[in-house]
Design a protein around this motif. Structure first.
Motif, PDB file in Angstrom:
ATOM      1  N   ARG A 103       0.804  -1.233   0.000  1.00  0.00           N
ATOM      2  CA  ARG A 103       0.000   0.000   0.000  1.00  0.00           C
ATOM      3  C   ARG A 103       0.834   1.280   0.000  1.00  0.00           C
ATOM      4  N   PRO A 104       1.923   1.374   0.763  1.00  0.00           N
ATOM      5  CA  PRO A 104       2.695   2.627   0.719  1.00  0.00           C
ATOM      6  C   PRO A 104       3.133   3.007  -0.688  1.00  0.00           C
ATOM      7  N   TYR A 105       3.553   2.006  -1.491  1.00  0.00           N
ATOM      8  CA  TYR A 105       3.971   2.308  -2.868  1.00  0.00           C
ATOM      9  C   TYR A 105       2.783   2.789  -3.690  1.00  0.00           C
ATOM     10  N   MET A 106       1.651   2.087  -3.584  1.00  0.00           N
ATOM     11  CA  MET A 106       0.470   2.469  -4.366  1.00  0.00           C
ATOM     12  C   MET A 106      -0.002   3.862  -3.998  1.00  0.00           C
ATOM     13  N   GLN A 107      -0.086   4.136  -2.703  1.00  0.00           N
ATOM     14  CA  GLN A 107      -0.598   5.433  -2.271  1.00  0.00           C
ATOM     15  C   GLN A 107       0.363   6.567  -2.608  1.00  0.00           C
ATOM     16  N   SER A 108       1.653   6.282  -2.617  1.00  0.00           N
ATOM     17  CA  SER A 108       2.616   7.323  -2.975  1.00  0.00           C
ATOM     18  C   SER A 108       2.495   7.719  -4.442  1.00  0.00           C
ATOM     19  N   HIS A 109       1.836   6.855  -5.251  1.00  0.00           N
ATOM     20  CA  HIS A 109       1.616   7.142  -6.668  1.00  0.00           C
ATOM     21  C   HIS A 109       0.151   7.450  -6.966  1.00  0.00           C
ATOM     22  N   GLY A 110      -0.630   7.753  -5.918  1.00  0.00           N
ATOM     23  CA  GLY A 110      -2.011   8.175  -6.126  1.00  0.00           C
ATOM     24  C   GLY A 110      -3.002   7.051  -6.313  1.00  0.00           C
ATOM     25  N   GLY A 111      -2.658   5.820  -5.999  1.00  0.00           N
ATOM     26  CA  GLY A 111      -3.578   4.702  -6.179  1.00  0.00           C
ATOM     27  C   GLY A 111      -3.725   3.880  -4.911  1.00  0.00           C
ATOM     28  N   ASP A 112      -4.671   2.958  -4.934  1.00  0.00           N
ATOM     29  CA  ASP A 112      -4.869   2.050  -3.813  1.00  0.00           C
ATOM     30  C   ASP A 112      -5.700   0.871  -4.302  1.00  0.00           C
ATOM     31  N   ALA A 113      -5.694  -0.200  -3.530  1.00  0.00           N
ATOM     32  CA  ALA A 113      -6.462  -1.397  -3.878  1.00  0.00           C
ATOM     33  C   ALA A 113      -7.163  -1.907  -2.638  1.00  0.00           C
ATOM     34  N   GLU A 114      -8.424  -2.268  -2.791  1.00  0.00           N
ATOM     35  CA  GLU A 114      -9.237  -2.797  -1.692  1.00  0.00           C
ATOM     36  C   GLU A 114      -9.589  -4.240  -2.005  1.00  0.00           C
ATOM     37  N   LEU A 115      -9.171  -5.160  -1.150  1.00  0.00           N
ATOM     38  CA  LEU A 115      -9.446  -6.580  -1.356  1.00  0.00           C
ATOM     39  C   LEU A 115     -10.810  -6.907  -0.764  1.00  0.00           C
ATOM     40  N   VAL A 116     -11.720  -7.405  -1.602  1.00  0.00           N
ATOM     41  CA  VAL A 116     -13.074  -7.743  -1.171  1.00  0.00           C
ATOM     42  C   VAL A 116     -13.162  -9.194  -0.711  1.00  0.00           C
ATOM     43  N   ASP A 117     -12.577 -10.101  -1.500  1.00  0.00           N
ATOM     44  CA  ASP A 117     -12.698 -11.521  -1.170  1.00  0.00           C
ATOM     45  C   ASP A 117     -11.676 -12.309  -1.969  1.00  0.00           C
ATOM     46  N   VAL A 118     -11.357 -13.497  -1.481  1.00  0.00           N
ATOM     47  CA  VAL A 118     -10.577 -14.477  -2.231  1.00  0.00           C
ATOM     48  C   VAL A 118     -11.355 -15.775  -2.179  1.00  0.00           C
ATOM     49  N   ARG A 119     -11.766 -16.260  -3.341  1.00  0.00           N
ATOM     50  CA  ARG A 119     -12.586 -17.468  -3.377  1.00  0.00           C
ATOM     51  C   ARG A 119     -12.354 -18.211  -4.683  1.00  0.00           C
ATOM     52  N   TYR A 124     -10.973 -10.867  -5.619  1.00  0.00           N
ATOM     53  CA  TYR A 124     -11.890  -9.810  -6.041  1.00  0.00           C
ATOM     54  C   TYR A 124     -11.468  -8.500  -5.372  1.00  0.00           C
ATOM     55  N   LEU A 125     -11.221  -7.475  -6.199  1.00  0.00           N
ATOM     56  CA  LEU A 125     -10.698  -6.210  -5.692  1.00  0.00           C
ATOM     57  C   LEU A 125     -11.441  -5.027  -6.265  1.00  0.00           C
ATOM     58  N   ARG A 126     -11.280  -3.905  -5.581  1.00  0.00           N
ATOM     59  CA  ARG A 126     -11.641  -2.596  -6.132  1.00  0.00           C
ATOM     60  C   ARG A 126     -10.367  -1.769  -6.187  1.00  0.00           C
ATOM     61  N   LEU A 127     -10.168  -1.086  -7.312  1.00  0.00           N
ATOM     62  CA  LEU A 127      -9.002  -0.217  -7.473  1.00  0.00           C
ATOM     63  C   LEU A 127      -9.446   1.230  -7.289  1.00  0.00           C
ATOM     64  N   HIS A 128      -8.660   1.994  -6.579  1.00  0.00           N
ATOM     65  CA  HIS A 128      -9.024   3.381  -6.274  1.00  0.00           C
ATOM     66  C   HIS A 128      -7.914   4.327  -6.715  1.00  0.00           C
ATOM     67  N   GLY A 129      -8.334   5.505  -7.173  1.00  0.00           N
ATOM     68  CA  GLY A 129      -7.388   6.568  -7.470  1.00  0.00           C
ATOM     69  C   GLY A 129      -6.658   6.425  -8.781  1.00  0.00           C
ATOM     70  N   SER A 130      -6.915   5.346  -9.519  1.00  0.00           N
ATOM     71  CA  SER A 130      -6.218   5.160 -10.795  1.00  0.00           C
ATOM     72  C   SER A 130      -7.030   5.831 -11.891  1.00  0.00           C
ATOM     73  N   CYS A 131      -6.717   7.066 -12.177  1.00  0.00           N
ATOM     74  CA  CYS A 131      -7.491   7.832 -13.153  1.00  0.00           C
ATOM     75  C   CYS A 131      -6.561   8.820 -13.843  1.00  0.00           C
ATOM     76  N   ASN A 132      -7.109   9.535 -14.772  1.00  0.00           N
ATOM     77  CA  ASN A 132      -6.305  10.550 -15.450  1.00  0.00           C
ATOM     78  C   ASN A 132      -5.789  11.561 -14.439  1.00  0.00           C
ATOM     79  N   GLY A 133      -4.535  11.882 -14.536  1.00  0.00           N
ATOM     80  CA  GLY A 133      -3.927  12.816 -13.604  1.00  0.00           C
ATOM     81  C   GLY A 133      -3.162  12.119 -12.497  1.00  0.00           C
ATOM     82  N   CYS A 134      -3.400  10.804 -12.334  1.00  0.00           N
ATOM     83  CA  CYS A 134      -2.659  10.048 -11.329  1.00  0.00           C
ATOM     84  C   CYS A 134      -1.412   9.467 -11.972  1.00  0.00           C
ATOM     85  N   SER A 135      -0.335   9.452 -11.237  1.00  0.00           N
ATOM     86  CA  SER A 135       0.906   8.939 -11.808  1.00  0.00           C
ATOM     87  C   SER A 135       0.875   7.434 -11.983  1.00  0.00           C
ATOM     88  N   LEU A 136      -0.050   6.764 -11.270  1.00  0.00           N
ATOM     89  CA  LEU A 136      -0.183   5.316 -11.394  1.00  0.00           C
ATOM     90  C   LEU A 136      -1.465   5.029 -12.162  1.00  0.00           C
TER      91      LEU A 136
END
Length: 285
Positions: A103-119, A124-136
């Motif tokens: 997470r520190p690496y992802m957040q330092s580049h404007g992104g993050d990942a939320e783990l919902v489940d493993v089955r 299954y994840l949600r990705l956050h902050g990965s959009c235009n203008g973000c370095s990641l």
């Protein structure tokens, strides 16, 4: 100071002593380090032999199994059994630890990942902050998460990225078929009746079903604690941490997966869930 705080403080103190000893050994001459390492391995082998024997006997007796569930609720006992390989953290727990480290690496580049489940080998994840203008970028973020998860958690074979709409937190094959009441599907409340951060119980012919919404992740479970089967709908829901605490004996559960965080061998019974035309459908087993 409460008892739980005392135990936590003691555990932190012991861990600090271990860290200090490891650091001190690292400063010794190679010959002295070898002796210290051999002593450590010999003591650990002795402890593992004794612990394995104790756990084996506990598992063979129904009373022992219940006692073992209570013992592993203690963080020190759980950590000790994990360290010696007597217990193995489940893929979901290990995947979350991997993401926490990344997470520190992802957040330092404007992104993050939320783990919902493993089955069934799928994370299954949600990705956050990965959009235009973000370095990641979204692609780079996904590739990074995929690389670390597949490398560190062999049970995971691929990723599935979820949208931000209300969706089932636990994705099972029978949850993706059209709801058919003749096959056990029950129409529950409207999605709007269970806003994010709240839960509701509904009666069905197969017993009470608990529906929980945390961050637009909908989960359905049998409304019964894995400990003694008592109802959970009077428990404390913590939306920030995604947990539900049983009102009877304090067992804590992850509401995305049903995993018991107090006793890792326990698990809430999940039910397939669908959202169709604004209504929640569940299929009690």
């Amino acid at each position: 100071m409460t008892q739980s705080h005392t135990v936590a403080d003691e555990l932190e103190s012991v861990a600090a002593r271990v860290d200090a000893a490891v650091a001190a050994v690292a400063k010794l001459k190679p010959s002295a380090q070898a002796v210290a390492l051999e002593l450590k391995q010999a003591i650990e082998a002795f402890h593992k032999l004794a612990l394995t024997t104790m756990v084996r006997h506990l598992k063979q007796d129904p009373r022992g199994k219940e006692l073992l569930l209570e013992l592993v609720a203690d963080p020190a006992v759980y950590a000790l059994l994990i360290m010696h390989g007597i217990m193995r953290a489940d893929p979901l727990t290990r995947a979350r630890r991997v993401l926490d480290n990344a997470r520190p690496y992802m957040q330092s580049h404007g992104g993050d990942a939320e783990l919902v489940d493993v089955r069934d080998g799928i994370a299954y994840l949600r990705l956050h902050g990965s959009c235009n203008g973000c370095s990641l970028s979204a692609f780079t973020l996904r590739k990074h998460v995929e690389e670390v998860l597949l490398r560190e958690v062999p049970e995971i074979i691929r990723l599935e990225v979820l949208s931000d709409q209300p969706v089932p937190a636990i994705l099972r094959s029978d949850a993706q078929t059209p709801p058919d009441e003749s096959r056990g599907w029950v129409r529950g409340p409207a999605v709007s009746a269970v806003p994010s951060g709240q839960m509701i119980s509904i009666p069905t012919e197969r017993g009470s079903v608990l529906i929980v919404n945390v961050a637009n992740r909908l989960s359905a479970f049998r409304n019964a604690c894995a400990h003694q089967g008592r109802p959970l709908d009077g428990g404390m829901l913590d939306p920030e941490h995604g947990t539900l605490t049983c009102p009877w004996h304090g067992f804590c559960f992850d509401v995305a997966s049903g995993e018991c965080l107090t006793a890792p061998q326990a698990q809430l019974e999940p039910f397939p869930l669908r959202v169709v035309d604004g209504f929640i459908w569940v299929r009690p087993q």
